[in-house]
Design a protein around this motif. Structure first.
Motif, PDB file in Angstrom:
ATOM      1  N   TRP A  25      32.862 -14.293   2.492  1.00  0.00           N
ATOM      2  CA  TRP A  25      31.865 -14.684   1.492  1.00  0.00           C
ATOM      3  C   TRP A  25      32.160 -16.072   0.920  1.00  0.00           C
ATOM      4  O   TRP A  25      31.255 -16.913   0.823  1.00  0.00           O
ATOM      5  N   ILE A  26      33.411 -16.339   0.606  1.00  0.00           N
ATOM      6  CA  ILE A  26      33.745 -17.625  -0.012  1.00  0.00           C
ATOM      7  C   ILE A  26      33.517 -18.765   0.987  1.00  0.00           C
ATOM      8  O   ILE A  26      33.107 -19.864   0.601  1.00  0.00           O
ATOM      9  N   LYS A  27      33.723 -18.518   2.268  1.00  0.00           N
ATOM     10  CA  LYS A  27      33.482 -19.538   3.290  1.00  0.00           C
ATOM     11  C   LYS A  27      31.982 -19.858   3.400  1.00  0.00           C
ATOM     12  O   LYS A  27      31.625 -20.959   3.805  1.00  0.00           O
ATOM     13  N   GLU A  28      31.155 -18.899   3.073  1.00  0.00           N
ATOM     14  CA  GLU A  28      29.706 -19.078   3.176  1.00  0.00           C
ATOM     15  C   GLU A  28      29.103 -19.824   1.969  1.00  0.00           C
ATOM     16  O   GLU A  28      27.945 -20.218   2.022  1.00  0.00           O
ATOM     17  N   GLN A  29      29.898 -19.997   0.936  1.00  0.00           N
ATOM     18  CA  GLN A  29      29.381 -20.621  -0.279  1.00  0.00           C
ATOM     19  C   GLN A  29      29.269 -22.125  -0.104  1.00  0.00           C
ATOM     20  O   GLN A  29      30.143 -22.767   0.461  1.00  0.00           O
ATOM     21  N   PRO A  30      28.164 -22.689  -0.606  1.00  0.00           N
ATOM     22  CA  PRO A  30      28.006 -24.145  -0.500  1.00  0.00           C
ATOM     23  C   PRO A  30      29.059 -24.869  -1.322  1.00  0.00           C
ATOM     24  O   PRO A  30      29.467 -24.409  -2.389  1.00  0.00           O
ATOM     25  N   THR A  31      29.525 -25.973  -0.803  1.00  0.00           N
ATOM     26  CA  THR A  31      30.492 -26.785  -1.547  1.00  0.00           C
ATOM     27  C   THR A  31      29.729 -27.905  -2.246  1.00  0.00           C
ATOM     28  O   THR A  31      28.801 -28.486  -1.698  1.00  0.00           O
ATOM     29  N   LEU A  68      39.213  -5.487  -9.078  1.00  0.00           N
ATOM     30  CA  LEU A  68      38.354  -6.442  -8.373  1.00  0.00           C
ATOM     31  C   LEU A  68      38.228  -7.729  -9.186  1.00  0.00           C
ATOM     32  O   LEU A  68      38.306  -8.832  -8.639  1.00  0.00           O
ATOM     33  N   MET A  69      38.077  -7.588 -10.485  1.00  0.00           N
ATOM     34  CA  MET A  69      37.994  -8.756 -11.356  1.00  0.00           C
ATOM     35  C   MET A  69      39.300  -9.558 -11.299  1.00  0.00           C
ATOM     36  O   MET A  69      39.287 -10.785 -11.230  1.00  0.00           O
ATOM     37  N   ARG A  70      40.424  -8.852 -11.293  1.00  0.00           N
ATOM     38  CA  ARG A  70      41.729  -9.524 -11.231  1.00  0.00           C
ATOM     39  C   ARG A  70      41.903 -10.228  -9.887  1.00  0.00           C
ATOM     40  O   ARG A  70      42.338 -11.376  -9.822  1.00  0.00           O
ATOM     41  N   GLN A  71      41.547  -9.545  -8.814  1.00  0.00           N
ATOM     42  CA  GLN A  71      41.733 -10.103  -7.476  1.00  0.00           C
ATOM     43  C   GLN A  71      40.863 -11.335  -7.232  1.00  0.00           C
ATOM     44  O   GLN A  71      41.266 -12.252  -6.526  1.00  0.00           O
ATOM     45  N   THR A  72      39.654 -11.345  -7.794  1.00  0.00           N
ATOM     46  CA  THR A  72      38.734 -12.454  -7.566  1.00  0.00           C
ATOM     47  C   THR A  72      38.809 -13.521  -8.651  1.00  0.00           C
ATOM     48  O   THR A  72      38.236 -14.596  -8.494  1.00  0.00           O
TER      49      THR A  72
END
Length: 89
Positions: free
Chosen positions: A82-88, A38-42
């Motif tokens: 999840w990444i799409k939901e993160q504020p930019t 999981l750490m590698r993938q993210t």
């Protein structure tokens, strides 16, 4: 007389596309990820994972014995959402 011409760029492009497909298939062969995978993938450390999304009730995880396992396909789907939901910033 028979003459055959090859478009080397087209052949190389097709070869690279097929190679990418095979590599993606090999990468997706894991059914479950452990924390290390999981750490590698993210590309995130364990502490960041735990701070950011580990405790999100939507995040798929299963503890077997003393070790966490994450269904690979479900995790990938969750992480992309999840990444799409993160504020930019």
């Amino acid at each position: 007389m028979l003459s055959i011409h090859f478009d080397e760029r087209a052949i190389e492009e097709q070869f690279l596309n097929e190679l990418r497909k095979k590599l993606e298939h090999i990468e997706r062969r894991h059914t479950f990820w452990d924390m290390k995978e999981l750490m590698r993938q993210t590309n995130m450390g364990e502490n960041s994972i735990k701070e950011k999304f580990f405790y999100d009730e939507r995040f798929p995880k299963h503890k077997v014995g003393g070790k966490w396992y994450f269904p690979a396909a479900e995790c990938e789907t969750f992480l992309l959402q999840w990444i799409k939901e993160q504020p930019t910033n």
